[in-house]
Design an enzyme around this catalytic site. Structure first.
Site, PDB file in Angstrom:
ATOM      1  N   SER A   1       0.852  -1.185   0.000  1.00 49.15           N
ATOM      2  CA  SER A   1       0.000   0.000   0.000  1.00 49.15           C
ATOM      3  C   SER A   1       0.891   1.239   0.000  1.00 49.15           C
ATOM      4  CB  SER A   1      -0.894  -0.006   1.236  1.00 49.15           C
ATOM      5  OG  SER A   1      -1.738   1.128   1.234  1.00 49.15           O
TER       6      SER A   1
ATOM      7  N   LYS B   1      -0.841  -0.795  -4.550  1.00 46.60           N
ATOM      8  CA  LYS B   1      -2.114  -0.129  -4.202  1.00 46.60           C
ATOM      9  C   LYS B   1      -1.792   1.323  -3.906  1.00 46.60           C
ATOM     10  CE  LYS B   1      -4.785  -0.164   0.089  1.00 46.60           C
ATOM     11  NZ  LYS B   1      -5.532  -1.018   1.029  1.00 46.60           N
TER      12      LYS B   1
ATOM     13  N   LYS C   1      -3.132   4.966  -2.534  1.00 49.74           N
ATOM     14  CA  LYS C   1      -4.149   5.724  -1.830  1.00 49.74           C
ATOM     15  C   LYS C   1      -4.550   6.904  -2.728  1.00 49.74           C
ATOM     16  CE  LYS C   1      -4.354   3.563   2.101  1.00 49.74           C
ATOM     17  NZ  LYS C   1      -5.579   2.917   2.598  1.00 49.74           N
TER      18      LYS C   1
ATOM     19  N   GLU D   1     -11.011   0.396  -4.181  1.00 49.75           N
ATOM     20  CA  GLU D   1     -11.341   0.006  -2.810  1.00 49.75           C
ATOM     21  C   GLU D   1     -12.045   1.134  -2.078  1.00 49.75           C
ATOM     22  OE1 GLU D   1      -7.879  -1.323  -0.712  1.00 49.75           O
ATOM     23  OE2 GLU D   1      -8.900  -1.420   1.219  1.00 49.75           O
TER      24      GLU D   1
ATOM     25  N   ASP E   1     -13.987  -2.386   2.063  1.00 47.48           N
ATOM     26  CA  ASP E   1     -13.125  -2.540   3.235  1.00 47.48           C
ATOM     27  C   ASP E   1     -13.957  -2.092   4.449  1.00 47.48           C
ATOM     28  OD1 ASP E   1      -9.850  -1.042   4.104  1.00 47.48           O
ATOM     29  OD2 ASP E   1     -11.345  -2.015   5.336  1.00 47.48           O
TER      30      ASP E   1
ATOM     31  N   LYS F   1     -10.210  -7.844   6.753  1.00 50.22           N
ATOM     32  CA  LYS F   1      -9.326  -7.415   7.839  1.00 50.22           C
ATOM     33  C   LYS F   1      -9.889  -8.004   9.134  1.00 50.22           C
ATOM     34  CE  LYS F   1      -7.880  -2.909   6.084  1.00 50.22           C
ATOM     35  NZ  LYS F   1      -8.064  -1.448   6.268  1.00 50.22           N
TER      36      LYS F   1
HETATM   37  C1  LIG Z   1      -3.627   3.883   8.547  1.00 48.81           C
HETATM   38  S1  LIG Z   1      -4.746   3.364   7.292  1.00 48.81           S
HETATM   39  C2  LIG Z   1      -5.025   1.684   7.578  1.00 48.81           C
HETATM   40  C3  LIG Z   1      -6.126   1.210   6.654  1.00 48.81           C
HETATM   41  C4  LIG Z   1      -5.640   0.983   5.229  1.00 48.81           C
HETATM   42  N1  LIG Z   1      -4.559  -0.002   5.211  1.00 48.81           N
HETATM   43  C5  LIG Z   1      -3.662  -0.020   4.201  1.00 48.81           C
HETATM   44  O1  LIG Z   1      -3.651   0.764   3.280  1.00 48.81           O
HETATM   45  C6  LIG Z   1      -2.611  -1.094   4.273  1.00 48.81           C
HETATM   46  C7  LIG Z   1      -1.769  -0.899   5.492  1.00 48.81           C
HETATM   47  C8  LIG Z   1      -0.798  -2.060   5.654  1.00 48.81           C
HETATM   48  O2  LIG Z   1      -0.030  -2.319   4.707  1.00 48.81           O
HETATM   49  O3  LIG Z   1      -0.842  -2.696   6.735  1.00 48.81           O
HETATM   50  C9  LIG Z   1      -6.784   0.529   4.333  1.00 48.81           C
HETATM   51  O4  LIG Z   1      -7.795   1.245   4.321  1.00 48.81           O
HETATM   52  O5  LIG Z   1      -6.706  -0.494   3.642  1.00 48.81           O
HETATM   53 MG   LIG Z   2      -8.715   0.123   2.660  1.00 49.38          MG
END
Ligand SMILES: CSCC[C@@H](NC(=O)CCC(=O)O)C(=O)O
Ligand SMILES: [Mg+2]
Length: 368
Positions: free
Chosen positions: A135, A161, A163, A214, A239, A263
């Site tokens: 991510s 991925k 953001k 997502e 998610d 998750k």
């Molecule tokens: C601090 S944001 C945590 C939530 C976010 N998590 C990630 O982007 C992956 C984080 C990781 O690699 O653990 C999501 O919405 O999927």
């Molecule tokens: Mg997410």
């Protein structure tokens, strides 16, 4: 099993680099760990709450309080506890899935260490290693983003991925496609930053052949996601919206998503996560394992979960070094884009005592 006591331990984990999403920029993680002590064995759990209720309603101090006052006393009152009985015992308390998940994880870890069974074997793993994605946060410039993506591809990650948020979506995705080509599996995560009125912008992402979009809309917007899915070609993945197997069944039934990010903390534990996996697999829906910047403890459990047959897409199960210069367990190291599933009993990993002591900011013993 009878719990004789529970330790609540706060650890402060600085991130190797800021991690920015549409709702927050993280510089470090203030993590609540749970250690359950029973006559047979001890078990570790990791609460994946953020410091503030910005990802979901939960936050770390609140999770500690609800554990201390309600959840732990309910569990320690039972002389016949096992992991399958944690969720039913705690069901009378509304919400708090991440707090509940951490306790279930610790009870399951203790139970499995005592039985000599690994998390993977217990959950139904069919692979000895899992394919990993990474991510990538929102950056200050396209150039910075491209350098970060180049580094992760160099490390061997099998999926990128990005953001996104309004104003940081089309341009960064186009730049990554132009620089790294059409063959890199690429997806985006909006963390609920858009509204249905943004459908035309989100539909412009179709030109980039993404694996999925997502959580474009708010967690409660199941109906709106179903409407959006009719206006964009790229598969919608949820998610924040999926807090239980029941939510997943409803989302699939109304066409709100065609892929699910699982998750365990968000859904109340690894056992509910497996139920969602089973539901999706039975309906031909791909799932992948999401992440909450876990230490090696949560990472070990996530990698075990990601080895179940229906986890057909690379997850946010990155190497320890993605976030931490020094993990509290032996680090998870990426090899050819994969992480090995721990084979030892329970989580298969334990905190390194010296490292744990270094990062511990508070510890509290909750007597049974
Ligand atoms: C601090 S944001 C945590 C939530 C976010 N998590 C990630 O982007 C992956 C984080 C990781 O690699 O653990 C999501 O919405 O999927
Ligand atoms: Mg997410």
């Amino acid at each position: 099993m009878k719990i004789t006591g529970v330790e609540l331990r706060r650890v402060q984990m600085p991130l190797v680099a800021p991690f920015r999403t549409s709702f927050k920029e993280e510089l470090h993680r203030d993590i609540l760990l749970v250690r359950v002590v029973t006559p047979e064995a001890e078990g570790w759990g990791e609460c994946v709450t953020m410091e503030s209720p910005l990802y979901s309603e939960e936050y770390t101090d609140g999770a500690a309080e609800v554990m201390r006052r309600f959840l732990i006393p309910a569990l320690t009152a039972r002389p016949d506890l096992d992991a399958n009985r944690v969720a039913p015992t705690l069901a009378k308390f509304k919400g708090h899935p991440m707090a509940k998940a951490a306790l279930e994880m610790a009870v399951l870890d203790a139970e499995l260490r005592a039985a000599g069974v690994s998390f993977g074997r217990y959950l139904g793993a069919v692979r000895d290693e899992v394919r990993c994605g990474v991510s990538v946060g929102i950056m200050n410039s396209i150039g910075e983003l491209l350098d970060a993506v180049a580094g992760y591809l160099e490390e061997g990650y099998l999926r990128i991925k990005l953001k996104i948020q309004p104003g940081w979506d089309i341009a960064p995705v186009r730049a990554v496609r132009e620089r790294f080509g059409d063959d890199v599996p690429l997806q985006v995560d909006a963390n609920a930053a858009y509204a249905l009125t943004d459908a035309r912008t989100l539909a412009r992402l179709d030109e980039f052949d993404l694996e999925l979009i997502e959580q474009p809309l708010a967690a409660g917007d199941l109906y709106q996601h179903a409407a959006l899915a009719k206006q964009v070609r790229t598969p919608i993945c949820l998610d924040e919206s999926i807090k239980s197997a029941e939510d997943a069944a409803l989302a699939l039934a109304i066409g709100a998503c065609s892929i699910v990010n699982i998750k365990p903390g968000r859904v109340g534990g690894y056992l509910e996560a497996r139920r969602i996996h089973d539901l999706c697999q039975a309906n031909g829906i791909a799932v992948w394992c999401g992440g909450m910047l876990e230490t090696g403890l949560g990472r070990a459990a996530n990698v075990a979960l990601a080895a179940l047959p229906g986890f057909t897409l690379p997850g946010d199960t990155s190497a320890s070094r993605r976030y931490y210069a020094a993990d509290i367990t032996e680090p998870f190291v990426l090899r050819e884009g994969r992480l090995a599933v721990p084979r030892e009993p329970g989580l298969g990993v334990s905190p390194l005592p010296d490292r744990l002591a270094e990062v511990t900011s508070d510890t509290e013993w909750v007597r049974a």
